[in-house]
Scaffold this active site. Structure first.
Site, PDB file in Angstrom:
ATOM      1  N   ASP A 176      70.930  29.281   1.338  1.00  0.00           N
ATOM      2  CA  ASP A 176      69.955  28.365   1.941  1.00  0.00           C
ATOM      3  C   ASP A 176      69.422  27.453   0.846  1.00  0.00           C
ATOM      4  O   ASP A 176      69.881  27.512  -0.299  1.00  0.00           O
ATOM      5  CB  ASP A 176      68.823  29.142   2.638  1.00  0.00           C
ATOM      6  CG  ASP A 176      68.307  28.372   3.856  1.00  0.00           C
ATOM      7  OD1 ASP A 176      67.879  27.224   3.672  1.00  0.00           O
ATOM      8  OD2 ASP A 176      68.333  28.911   4.968  1.00  0.00           O
TER       9      ASP A 176
ATOM     10  N   HIS B 255      70.608  22.865   4.831  1.00  0.00           N
ATOM     11  CA  HIS B 255      70.166  24.076   4.136  1.00  0.00           C
ATOM     12  C   HIS B 255      71.076  24.335   2.934  1.00  0.00           C
ATOM     13  O   HIS B 255      71.486  25.465   2.670  1.00  0.00           O
ATOM     14  CB  HIS B 255      70.145  25.272   5.089  1.00  0.00           C
ATOM     15  CG  HIS B 255      69.011  25.202   6.086  1.00  0.00           C
ATOM     16  ND1 HIS B 255      67.708  25.469   5.748  1.00  0.00           N
ATOM     17  CD2 HIS B 255      68.996  24.884   7.399  1.00  0.00           C
ATOM     18  CE1 HIS B 255      66.931  25.317   6.822  1.00  0.00           C
ATOM     19  NE2 HIS B 255      67.688  24.958   7.835  1.00  0.00           N
TER      20      HIS B 255
ATOM     21  N   GLU C  57      69.208  22.454  11.832  1.00  0.00           N
ATOM     22  CA  GLU C  57      68.198  21.665  11.120  1.00  0.00           C
ATOM     23  C   GLU C  57      68.795  20.743  10.062  1.00  0.00           C
ATOM     24  O   GLU C  57      68.227  20.575   8.987  1.00  0.00           O
ATOM     25  CB  GLU C  57      67.168  22.617  10.481  1.00  0.00           C
ATOM     26  CG  GLU C  57      66.442  23.460  11.526  1.00  0.00           C
ATOM     27  CD  GLU C  57      65.461  24.455  10.929  1.00  0.00           C
ATOM     28  OE1 GLU C  57      64.451  24.726  11.584  1.00  0.00           O
ATOM     29  OE2 GLU C  57      65.705  24.977   9.827  1.00  0.00           O
TER      30      GLU C  57
HETATM   31  C1  ACM Z   1      66.718  28.602  12.471  1.00  0.00           C
HETATM   32  O1  ACM Z   1      65.692  29.251  12.695  1.00  0.00           O
HETATM   33  N1  ACM Z   1      66.657  27.462  11.795  1.00  0.00           N
HETATM   34  C2  ACM Z   1      68.017  29.045  12.944  1.00  0.00           C
END
Ligand code: ACM
Length: 756
Positions: free
Chosen positions: A193, A260, A324
């Site tokens: 991440d 991420h 995201e």
């Molecule tokens: C997430 O909570 N961004 C999968």
């Protein structure tokens, strides 16, 4: 099988007719088996009991012996061949995946299954039967039963985020133990991440030497905190994967893309879009704009990484994230835009779809399947992709309707970084309340889907994100027992929904988990109080309840409540001072978690993070202080979009002053332009002031507490200000003035101080 089913039914009928089934309380098993016929008698097991297994069943048999040894100290002998009075593990043909049959009578026990998972689960159930009560004189007893069991869903998962905070390999093994004895079968391991890259990739050592480390944020001006991080070596991962496999758990690795990705881009900037990450940015939480670029060398990098990942994780699924991925940098990058146009791709969402489809084809060429968060639906879902639905259940519904498999892990209900109780003793996490009972009530099969579409629902999964979960003990606390509710929803028939019954079966399971090395949360059992103070009478009225709805017993003499202590039936009316200790009981057994409260003139005029209300709940977080660097730190409860607290019905008669404990927190949240919506009243002094208003947030300001004394202290500071004499009670609203959100000020407690 039909012959067996008919005989099985006959046995049940005969037992029912004889009244024996009713006379024997059912063993308390979790998850609840598909069918269980309780029979007369019991099996006694000692260290001398032989455990025999055919070749393929030997692994399950030795796991069973190991469970007994670790939790009771009694280790039956593992052997081969036939022995009288034995526990027998046998492989049979024709049973469904993960299913087993367990027959226990006075002369032995037999576990039959067609696969290793079924044999393992039969052993787990027998271990539960044997450990419902503690061993006596080296002997364990199992109720005679006949159980036919198998799961409702094939995906019963837990996701662990090891990227935001790193957990040791020893903790991962513990977590696998806990999952396995609840028949959870997928550990989704979030390994990369923005804040960390946790998997050793031999070809790209900087991923871990640079991307595996960061410095936590500290309040402005505070001394820097030590660097934290770590990563799993390939040897450690091999050991963990093998350990999980032996316990019927497939580990699903997650390598996030295209977003991420900051940890990787920090290590190899050529993977990004040319925007240099500012130093220290990896200390932040939230949604970062750093995405991989879409050049061929980046795809070569990802393929090389995945090749090493696939060599370590033999399971079917590889999770590639996809969530995201804000597209600002793709929009701003001339190279990305040129590539998009050259490929004839309409927009950045479709570009992510193209990106994911390429990776999906690569995984398919290696015999694996791509799994991604529900955002992968947006750019056009690649063939054969499975969707993990987190923004509600809609992603799963859309995927199933399009003929794709789906796993349900919706926020907030299956996001286990949310709090599970309101007590001040709850550890930091996200601020929504997700009690055990709500998790238990979750239904994984969306009712809007047809039967054929529902066949695409593989199951459910809870996600344990760890931005705010710094320690392993807290990770265990947040995961269990809520993961056991997930296990039962994934395993047991849809009709089994009695939460009281579940709580009753949970109690012995929590004791077993404790014996396996980590402490589950007592939140569902610990009594919670609602206290009303009557200043005129100098008395309190205290209502008690717990989530499990169990009996609560209490004492007022300072002694620990036992099964013979007074039973709570109605709110207690207590004169000050009083000490109340209370605990839940089920069937005479003490449940975990005690309430221990002293009501005295000061404590009844105090609110803390468990009893102060937030004025709003845009991004409610239970945040840990960043100081001191070592030792215990305070926890605050705050809406970071609107720091504001309410002390409802504050008794103001005779109050001369107010004391407020405040702490400062770095504003280390990447929330894009939403930060512009965080507004404060302008400060009158350089450091700002806490303001207290009576009659709500638009009411009269009754106290002002300058923050200057707290500004140089990175930990908690107590501020005090006088209050002019007032009568009656009022809702107090507490806010502060500031020029911006950094630092955030958070209130830990409010104490009304009486005139002497
Ligand atoms: C997430 O909570 N961004 C999968």
């Amino acid at each position: 099988m039909p012959g067996f089913a008919a005989r099985f039914l006959l046995v049940c009928l005969l037992l029912g007719a004889a009244g024996i089934a009713a006379a024997q309380p059912a063993p308390r098993l979790v998850p609840l088996p598909r069918s269980m016929a309780v029979q007369p008698g019991h099996l006694t097991v000692t260290a001398a009991t032989p455990v025999v297994a055919d070749g393929p069943a030997r692994g399950a048999a030795s796991r069973f012996v190991e469970l007994l040894r670790r939790t009771t100290g009694i280790a039956p002998r593992l052997g081969a061949g036939a022995a009288a009075g034995a526990i027998r593990f046998r492989t049979v043909a024709g049973m469904a995946p993960e299913s087993y049959r367990l027959e226990v009578d006075g002369s032995g026990a037999t576990i039959s299954a067609s696969d290793r998972a079924g044999l393992f689960y039969g052993g787990v159930t027998l271990w539960q039967l044997l450990t419902e009560a503690p061993a006596r004189h080296g002997r364990l007893d199992a109720q005679a039963v006949r159980i036919e069991d198998g799961p409702r869903f094939g995906w019963r998962g837990l996701m662990l985020d090891s990227a935001r905070h790193f957990q040791s390999p020893a903790f991962i093994l513990h977590l696998i133990d806990w999952m396995a004895v609840n028949k959870l079968n997928r550990l989704h391991w979030h390994l990369t991440d923005d804040q960390g890259w946790r998997i050793e990739i031999r070809r790209y050592p900087r991923l871990t030497s640079i991307g595996g480390w960061r410095r936590p944020a500290a309040a402005p001006g505070a001394p820097p905190l030590p660097r934290i991080g770590g990563y799993y070596s390939q040897a450690e991962i091999r050991r963990i994967v093998a350990y999980a496999r032996a316990r019927a758990i497939e580990i699903v690795p997650e390598i996030e893309m295209p977003g991420h990705a900051l940890a990787a881009i920090r290590a190899y900037p050529e993977l990004g879009t040319g925007v240099a990450p500012p130093p220290g940015i990896e200390s932040d939480w939230g949604i970062f704009p750093y995405l991989y670029n879409v050049d061929e060398p980046t795809f070569a990098f990802i393929r090389n990484v995945l090749d090493e990942v696939l060599a370590l994780f033999p399971g079917t699924y590889v999770h590639v994230g996809g969530d995201e991925a804000v597209k600002d940098q793709w929009r701003a990058s001339p190279q990305v835009q040129a590539r998009m146009r050259a490929l004839g791709i309409r927009d950045e969402e479709a570009l992510q779809g193209w990106f994911t489809a390429r990776i999906g084809r690569f995984l398919e060429s290696r015999g694996r399947r791509l799994l991604g968060w529900d955002e992968i639906l947006q750019g056009g879902l690649p063939a054969n992709a499975t969707v993990m639905s987190w923004r509600g259940i809609e992603g799963a519904v859309a995927a199933a309707r399009a003929g794709h498999d789906a796993v349900l892990s919706p926020a907030p209900i299956l996001y286990f970084d949310n709090r599970q109780g309101t007590s001040a003793a709850e550890p930091p996490g996200r601020g929504n309340l997700v009690p055990l009972a709500d998790v238990y009530a979750f239904e994984p099969a969306p009712a809007t889907l047809t039967g054929a579409e529902q066949a695409h629902v593989l199951g459910l999964q809870a996600n344990l994100w760890t931005e705010h979960i710094r320690t392993e003990a807290r990770a265990a606390y947040m995961a269990f027992p809520r993961a056991i509710a997930v296990a039962e929803r994934g395993w047991s028939a849809p009709g089994t929904r009695d939460f009281r019954d579940f709580a009753t079966r949970l109690a012995p399971q929590l004791a077993r988990l404790g014996a396996l090395g980590l402490a589950p949360a007592p939140s569902a059992f610990r009594p919670e109080e609602a206290m009303r103070f009557d200043p005129a009478a100098n008395r309190v009225s205290v209502a008690l309840s717990n989530q499990a709805g169990s009996e609560i017993r209490y004492t007022l003499d300072g002694s620990a409540p036992t099964a013979s202590a007074p039973l709570y039936v109605a709110p207690l009316d207590l004169a000050l001072p009083a000490r109340l200790r209370a605990r839940g009981f089920l069937g005479g057994e003490a449940l975990p978690g005690e309430l221990d409260r002293l009501y005295d003139p000061a404590s009844v005029r105090r609110r803390d993070i468990g009893t102060l209300k937030l004025c709003s709940a845009a991004i409610p977080l239970a945040l840990e202080d960043d100081a001191p660097a070592a030792g215990p730190r305070a926890t605050f409860f705050i809406d970071v979009m609107h720091p504001c607290w309410l002390y409802e019905a504050a008794p103001l008669d005779g109050i001369a002053a107010i004391e407020i404990e405040v702490g400062q927190l770095p504003f280390n949240f990447q929330i894009g332009r939403d930060v512009e919506h965080i507004r404060f009243r302008p400060p009158a002094t350089a450091a700002g002031e806490v303001e207290v208003r009576a009659g709500g947030c638009d009411g009269e300001r009754i106290a002002t507490l300058p923050l200057a004394p707290a500004a140089p202290n990175p930990a908690v500071t107590r501020l005090r200000a006088p209050i002019a004499p007032r009568h009656g009670s009022a809702d107090l609203c507490l806010t502060y003035t500031a020029r911006g959100p950094n630092p955030l000020w958070a209130i830990r407690s409010v104490q009304l101080v009486q005139r002497r």
